[in-house]
Design a protein around this motif. Structure first.
Motif, PDB file in Angstrom:
ATOM      1  N   UNK A  75      33.652  71.733 -18.759  1.00 35.33           N
ATOM      2  CA  UNK A  75      32.784  72.430 -17.827  1.00 35.33           C
ATOM      3  C   UNK A  75      33.258  72.334 -16.400  1.00 35.33           C
ATOM      4  N   UNK A  76      32.547  73.024 -15.521  1.00 31.02           N
ATOM      5  CA  UNK A  76      32.839  73.008 -14.088  1.00 31.02           C
ATOM      6  C   UNK A  76      31.570  73.408 -13.352  1.00 31.02           C
ATOM      7  N   UNK A  77      31.535  73.119 -12.030  1.00 32.63           N
ATOM      8  CA  UNK A  77      30.380  73.435 -11.207  1.00 32.63           C
ATOM      9  C   UNK A  77      30.839  74.027  -9.884  1.00 32.63           C
ATOM     10  N   UNK A  78      29.938  74.809  -9.294  1.00 29.36           N
ATOM     11  CA  UNK A  78      30.132  75.325  -7.935  1.00 29.36           C
ATOM     12  C   UNK A  78      28.797  75.230  -7.208  1.00 29.36           C
ATOM     13  N   UNK A  79      28.841  74.710  -5.985  1.00 28.87           N
ATOM     14  CA  UNK A  79      27.633  74.613  -5.166  1.00 28.87           C
ATOM     15  C   UNK A  79      27.749  75.604  -4.011  1.00 28.87           C
ATOM     16  N   UNK A  80      26.867  76.596  -3.989  1.00 28.73           N
ATOM     17  CA  UNK A  80      26.720  77.516  -2.866  1.00 28.73           C
ATOM     18  C   UNK A  80      25.344  77.292  -2.240  1.00 28.73           C
ATOM     19  N   UNK A  81      24.976  78.122  -1.287  1.00 25.71           N
ATOM     20  CA  UNK A  81      23.667  77.996  -0.656  1.00 25.71           C
ATOM     21  C   UNK A  81      23.112  79.383  -0.351  1.00 25.71           C
ATOM     22  N   UNK A  82      21.806  79.461  -0.337  1.00 20.78           N
ATOM     23  CA  UNK A  82      21.097  80.666   0.098  1.00 20.78           C
ATOM     24  C   UNK A  82      20.237  80.271   1.289  1.00 20.78           C
ATOM     25  N   UNK A  83      20.380  80.983   2.390  1.00 25.81           N
ATOM     26  CA  UNK A  83      19.563  80.714   3.561  1.00 25.81           C
ATOM     27  C   UNK A  83      18.545  81.841   3.721  1.00 25.81           C
ATOM     28  N   UNK A  84      17.305  81.457   3.793  1.00 27.48           N
ATOM     29  CA  UNK A  84      16.222  82.426   3.974  1.00 27.48           C
ATOM     30  C   UNK A  84      15.961  82.578   5.466  1.00 27.48           C
ATOM     31  N   UNK A  85      16.073  83.814   5.936  1.00 26.55           N
ATOM     32  CA  UNK A  85      15.910  84.088   7.364  1.00 26.55           C
ATOM     33  C   UNK A  85      14.439  84.041   7.765  1.00 26.55           C
ATOM     34  N   UNK A  86      14.209  83.898   9.063  1.00 22.90           N
ATOM     35  CA  UNK A  86      12.852  84.021   9.604  1.00 22.90           C
ATOM     36  C   UNK A  86      12.425  85.481   9.516  1.00 22.90           C
ATOM     37  N   UNK A  87      11.266  85.708   8.923  1.00 25.35           N
ATOM     38  CA  UNK A  87      10.758  87.069   8.787  1.00 25.35           C
ATOM     39  C   UNK A  87       9.366  87.128   9.412  1.00 25.35           C
ATOM     40  N   UNK A  88       9.239  88.031  10.363  1.00 24.92           N
ATOM     41  CA  UNK A  88       7.946  88.302  10.970  1.00 24.92           C
ATOM     42  C   UNK A  88       7.455  89.622  10.392  1.00 24.92           C
ATOM     43  N   UNK A  89       6.374  89.571   9.645  1.00 23.73           N
ATOM     44  CA  UNK A  89       5.893  90.814   9.036  1.00 23.73           C
ATOM     45  C   UNK A  89       4.410  90.684   8.724  1.00 23.73           C
ATOM     46  N   UNK A 146      37.903  76.599 -15.060  1.00 22.46           N
ATOM     47  CA  UNK A 146      37.673  76.570 -13.615  1.00 22.46           C
ATOM     48  C   UNK A 146      36.664  77.650 -13.254  1.00 22.46           C
ATOM     49  N   UNK A 147      35.622  77.249 -12.509  1.00 19.32           N
ATOM     50  CA  UNK A 147      34.591  78.170 -12.034  1.00 19.32           C
ATOM     51  C   UNK A 147      34.782  78.345 -10.536  1.00 19.32           C
ATOM     52  N   UNK A 148      34.930  79.582 -10.080  1.00 19.03           N
ATOM     53  CA  UNK A 148      35.198  79.856  -8.672  1.00 19.03           C
ATOM     54  C   UNK A 148      34.278  80.955  -8.165  1.00 19.03           C
ATOM     55  N   UNK A 149      34.131  80.988  -6.845  1.00 15.96           N
ATOM     56  CA  UNK A 149      33.506  82.135  -6.203  1.00 15.96           C
ATOM     57  C   UNK A 149      34.526  83.271  -6.130  1.00 15.96           C
ATOM     58  N   UNK A 150      34.109  84.472  -6.506  1.00 14.66           N
ATOM     59  CA  UNK A 150      35.026  85.616  -6.504  1.00 14.66           C
ATOM     60  C   UNK A 150      35.033  86.295  -5.141  1.00 14.66           C
ATOM     61  N   UNK A 151      35.458  85.550  -4.119  1.00 14.89           N
ATOM     62  CA  UNK A 151      35.584  86.101  -2.771  1.00 14.89           C
ATOM     63  C   UNK A 151      36.961  85.744  -2.252  1.00 14.89           C
ATOM     64  N   UNK A 152      37.275  86.252  -1.090  1.00 12.92           N
ATOM     65  CA  UNK A 152      38.600  85.997  -0.522  1.00 12.92           C
ATOM     66  C   UNK A 152      38.808  84.484  -0.396  1.00 12.92           C
ATOM     67  N   UNK A 153      39.909  84.017  -0.904  1.00 14.66           N
ATOM     68  CA  UNK A 153      40.222  82.597  -0.841  1.00 14.66           C
ATOM     69  C   UNK A 153      39.812  81.853  -2.083  1.00 14.66           C
ATOM     70  N   UNK A 154      39.076  82.474  -2.995  1.00 17.28           N
ATOM     71  CA  UNK A 154      38.646  81.824  -4.244  1.00 17.28           C
ATOM     72  C   UNK A 154      38.027  80.456  -3.981  1.00 17.28           C
ATOM     73  N   UNK A 155      36.964  80.446  -3.157  1.00 19.21           N
ATOM     74  CA  UNK A 155      36.296  79.181  -2.836  1.00 19.21           C
ATOM     75  C   UNK A 155      35.831  78.477  -4.111  1.00 19.21           C
ATOM     76  N   UNK A 156      36.102  77.172  -4.161  1.00 18.84           N
ATOM     77  CA  UNK A 156      35.717  76.401  -5.336  1.00 18.84           C
ATOM     78  C   UNK A 156      36.831  76.283  -6.341  1.00 18.84           C
ATOM     79  N   UNK A 157      38.052  76.644  -5.966  1.00 19.71           N
ATOM     80  CA  UNK A 157      39.179  76.551  -6.885  1.00 19.71           C
ATOM     81  C   UNK A 157      39.399  75.086  -7.274  1.00 19.71           C
ATOM     82  N   UNK A 158      39.624  74.864  -8.562  1.00 16.08           N
ATOM     83  CA  UNK A 158      39.861  73.508  -9.042  1.00 16.08           C
ATOM     84  C   UNK A 158      38.567  72.800  -9.410  1.00 16.08           C
TER      85      UNK A 158
END
Length: 884
Positions: A619-633, A503-515
């Motif tokens: 095997x196992x899989x977990x799908x997370x996401x990365x959101x790129x913020x708007x950057x003015x520079x 089992x592959x999980x996210x190591x955060x509160x609630x163990x998202x992705x359990x099972x």
């Protein structure tokens, strides 16, 4: 009159080998190529400092020019009232597409018929006209492309002597570039024999084609015509067969006899014909180890024609392609022009197979090369796997690909995912014969008749339903890259699908992705915010719920977009691709580091992390996401220190870049700090490093016309511009006086709707010091079209140049200061597609002042001018020639 004919096959084949050596040559630049560069100068000022300055950039644009060559001159004998056929090949030697008008004009007595000069196409350049349609120009030819023509000429019956015919091909591009051949025609009353060779497939069965397959029978015909006014004595023809042809015994036939030549030195009496002569022919045995077919006729009366015909079989081993043959001829030991080049084309025969075994030429299974994973024990075109697999595990099917074509080919592989019965979410990939290396693109090249093994790896989804007896199948297809022909086979799985023990999980509160759920109801489990180029780091847990220790390979189930990177790190921070051994019932953590590109636009990107046991395939899989913020520079670089003389002008170049991921359409650009000096900021829109009259003074991003897109002013994400800050000093300034100016990008952007994320890089400080010595460097050019050293008008503007022409450069180092500049050295280099030349001495380098020295190669030049006094200049002129 008696005719003796000898028909023989020599003891050995003649081999002709042409060797070509690779020669490094300068390539002519294509039309539209840009040639340009800058010069550099160094000098020592009064304080002993070594200063380096660069010139402006000068550019030239390569123009399209015509070029044509034609081969070759012909020297033919023709009887009064006869015809001649003259081959030529035209080559486009220009640097762009062109076509060429064709003409042929007699330059001597003009004995040809006025309408008896006709051009015909010979596109395959075999010396024989492709059609009876006359032409007056070539088709459009790309640079370097060739085209063949045949000129048919007819002499009147009262013609005599020798005449030359000028054959020309004239470029349509400029109407003047011309290639010239000279064909010499001689009227003769002596013996003349023309020899024509033909090779026709399946002529006996009514066929009339030169397209053949392996095993076909080809009829070869050698037709001789005595077109001269005198009989041809001791006529000999020799035809060396290609090694892919095999003579058919007993197939030789002389046109003057009913009975075939018997290959045994026997004699044959010809049939009577409407003429004053009879003839006989002898044949001698064929040597089956040889490839030479030849015959001799002791006498051929004027006007007589005949032929020798025989057959040959295309060997089964013949590869696809052209088989060419030319026969040679002699008359009384004097060589006459050879026959035309006859050819047949071994047809492209394409067949491919994918199966559980190799497939032989007859289409039968060849079990000597067979799948190593096929469990059904049958040669039935199905690869069956019966071993159990885990949820998220892999199933391997090894197939055998066979190229049954008659030429080397590459094969592509596909899975029909529309009709397959594997669980939804199953992924498929192909690997090579080693079972590891991914197949990207095609498999091959695979030689004709060869087989290779490939493996289809099916990875089940981690949430596949467990079952005691699966019945999955998928259609696997291979397709010939060369022809598109294809074949299919079947991958079948009949084993059990076992419940996952990892089992592959996210190591955060609630163990998202359990099972076994890779997603949170179709959505990512956790979304992590970040900035462009900034890494995201998060921890994951691997739980080994199985009965034995195991280790797991880490990867992405779906590739990230281009420019994104992923790293897996252990608890101690080292990079890993495997978790290492995890005891049964235990767990371990690892870290995922995801980094978007520096120029990533705002938005969400899915990160699909997968692990698979290197032992069991679980095997196992977990799908997370990365959101790129708007950057003015925005940023501006760099601080500069410049020297100027009293009353002088100095230009300092800076680069402004939008390092954010949102377009900047408005924002102030200010300069401040000068007191007695004056300055203005110009947008170097064409990037040539100098201020052009049309270029604007700017004080805001909205001054950048069409900078984001058509009709939208500003600076797009990731884009940069060059700006030139021009400062003029008063004439009353004295040495050592200094003023500083600060150029600032206002952090309030896009009409105050956004704020610069990092204002620390929004300003540069320019320091201008009044000095007594100051060198400015400028570069000029003009075109010396003839490379003769002709004098032209120097300019900094862009010029047009043609391959083979010359560019004369002048580099001027001017001391605009008030004290001498010592050790002035100018350095420059030949731009791409050019080399430094002296035009045979007429365009050698010129140096000012007298006593200056230079060092020159074909690619670089430098000049030492010593000390340059205030108000004086050092100059270097030199010439480069554009490659052709």
């Amino acid at each position: 009159m008696k005719h003796q004919s000898f028909f023989m096959r020599s003891a050995s084949a003649m081999a002709v080998t042409a060797a070509f050596g690779a020669v490094a040559m300068a390539a002519s630049p294509d039309a539209g190529s840009v040639i340009g560069n800058q010069a550099v100068a160094t000098y020592t000022n009064e304080a002993g400092d070594t200063i380096t300055v660069t010139s402006n950039t000068v550019e030239t644009i390569v123009q399209q020019v015509a070029g044509v060559t034609m081969t070759s001159n012909n020297n033919e004998t023709i009887a009064p009232g006869g015809k001649a056929f003259l081959p030529h090949i035209i080559t486009n030697d220009g640097n762009g597409a062109d076509f060429f008008t064709l003409a042929a004009t007699e330059s001597g007595t003009g004995f040809l018929e006025p309408t008896g000069i006709v051009f015909y196409p010979d596109a395959n350049m075999d010396g024989v006209a492709d059609s009876a349609t006359p032409l007056s120009e070539t088709p459009t030819l790309a640079s370097g492309e060739q085209f063949g023509v045949i000129i048919e000429v007819t002499a009147p019956s009262n013609a005599s002597g020798t005449d030359d015919m000028a054959v020309t091909a004239v470029s349509n591009l400029d109407g003047t570039e011309t290639a010239l051949n000279t064909d010499t025609l001689t009227i003769s009353n002596d013996a003349i024999v023309e020899l024509v060779k033909s090779m026709v497939a399946d002529a006996g069965s009514g066929g009339n084609t030169n397209i053949v397959d392996a095993g076909d029978t080809v009829t070869i015909k050698l037709t001789y015509s005595s077109t001269g006014l005198a009989a041809a004595q001791n006529y000999v023809v020799d035809d060396i067969l290609d090694g892919r042809l095999e003579y058919v015994p007993g197939s030789a036939q002389w046109s003057d006899a009913t009975d075939p030549l018997d290959d045994t030195n026997g004699s044959s009496t010809p049939d009577a014909y409407n003429g004053p002569n009879t003839a006989t022919a002898d044949s001698i045995a064929f040597d089956n180890n040889g490839q030479s077919v030849n015959f001799t006729i002791s006498n051929i009366d004027s006007g007589r024609s005949g032929s020798v015909t025989f057959q040959a079989v295309i060997l089964d081993t013949a590869d696809a392609g052209i088989i060419e043959n030319v026969a040679t001829q002699e008359v009384d030991s004097v060589a006459f022009p050879p026959s035309n080049t006859a050819s047949i084309i071994v047809d492209d025969q394409f067949a491919v197979s994918i199966a559980d075994t190799a497939i032989d030429g007859a289409g039968a299974a060849d079990a000597t090369t067979a799948s190593g994973t096929d469990d059904d024990g049958q040669n039935n075109d199905v690869v069956t796997e019966t071993a159990d697999a885990q949820q998220g595990g892999t199933i391997k099917h090894e197939f055998v690909l066979t190229n049954r074509s008659n030429q080397t080919d590459n094969l592509t592989l596909d899975i029909n995912t529309v009709t397959d019965t594997y669980p939804d979410g199953t992924t498929f990939r192909f690997v090579g014969a080693d079972g590891i290396t991914p197949i990207i693109g095609s498999v091959g090249p695979i030689a004709a008749g060869d087989s290779v093994k490939v493996t289809l790896i099916a990875t089940l989804p981690t949430d596949a339903a467990p079952t005691g007896a699966a019945n999955y199948s998928a259609t696997v297809k291979t397709t010939s890259d060369a022809s598109g022909v294809s074949d299919t086979s079947t991958a079948t799985f009949t084993g059990a699908v076992l419940a996952s023990s990892v089992d592959l999980e996210n190591a955060v509160v609630g163990s998202e992705g359990d099972g076994l759920d890779p997603t949170n109801g179709g959505a990512p489990w956790v979304t992590y915010p970040t900035d462009p180029g900034a890494p995201v780091t998060y921890d994951m847990v691997v739980q080994n719920n199985g009965p034995v220790s195991d280790s797991y390979n880490l990867s992405l189930a779906q590739a990230l977009p281009a420019g994104w990177t992923v790293e897996f790190r252990s608890a101690d921070g080292s990079a890993i691709t495997n978790t290492g051994t995890i005891p049964a019932g235990s767990s371990d953590t690892f870290t995922v580091v995801i980094t978007p590109p520096e120029d990533q636009l705002p938005g969400d990107t899915l990160v699909d992390i997968a692990l698979i046991s290197s032992v069991s395939g679980q095997g196992d899989r977990i799908v997370n996401a990365v959101t790129v913020r708007e950057i003015y520079n925005v940023e501006i670089i760099d601080d500069q220190t410049a020297q100027a003389s009293p009353g002088g002008i100095v230009d300092m170049t800076h680069t402004i870049t939008n390092t954010g991921n949102v377009a900047i359409t408005e924002g102030a650009i200010d300069d401040a700090g000068l007191d007695n000096f004056s300055g203005a900021l110009f947008w170097d829109a064409n990037g040539n490093g100098v201020i052009d009259p049309s270029e604007l003074v700017i004080d805001n991003f909205d001054d950048l016309t069409d900078g984001v897109s058509a009709g939208v002013n500003g600076l797009a994400p990731g884009d940069s511009i060059s700006v030139i800050y021009r400062v003029q000093t008063p004439s009353t300034s004295t040495s050592g006086v200094t003023e500083n100016s600060v150029i600032t990008l206002d952090p309030s952007l896009n009409n105050a709707t956004a704020t610069d994320a990092d204002p620390t890089d929004n300003a540069v400080e320019d320091r201008i010091v009044i000095i007594s010595g100051d060198i400015t460097l400028s570069k000029f050019q003009y075109i010396d079209a003839g490379c003769t050293g002709a004098v032209g008008t120097f300019t900094k503007t862009r010029q047009d140049v043609e391959p083979g022409q010359c560019i004369r450069y002048k580099v001027v180092a001017e001391n605009t200061g008030s004290s001498p500049a010592a050790d002035v050295i100018i350095s420059d280099a030949a731009p791409a597609y050019t080399s430094i030349v002296d035009c045979g001495g007429t365009c050698s380098e010129t140096l000012i002042p007298a006593g200056s020295t230079s060092t020159v190669t074909t690619s670089n030049i430098s000049s030492d001018h010593g000390t340059v006094l205030p108000g004086w200049s050092a100059e270097l002129e030199f010439t480069v020639q554009v490659d052709e």
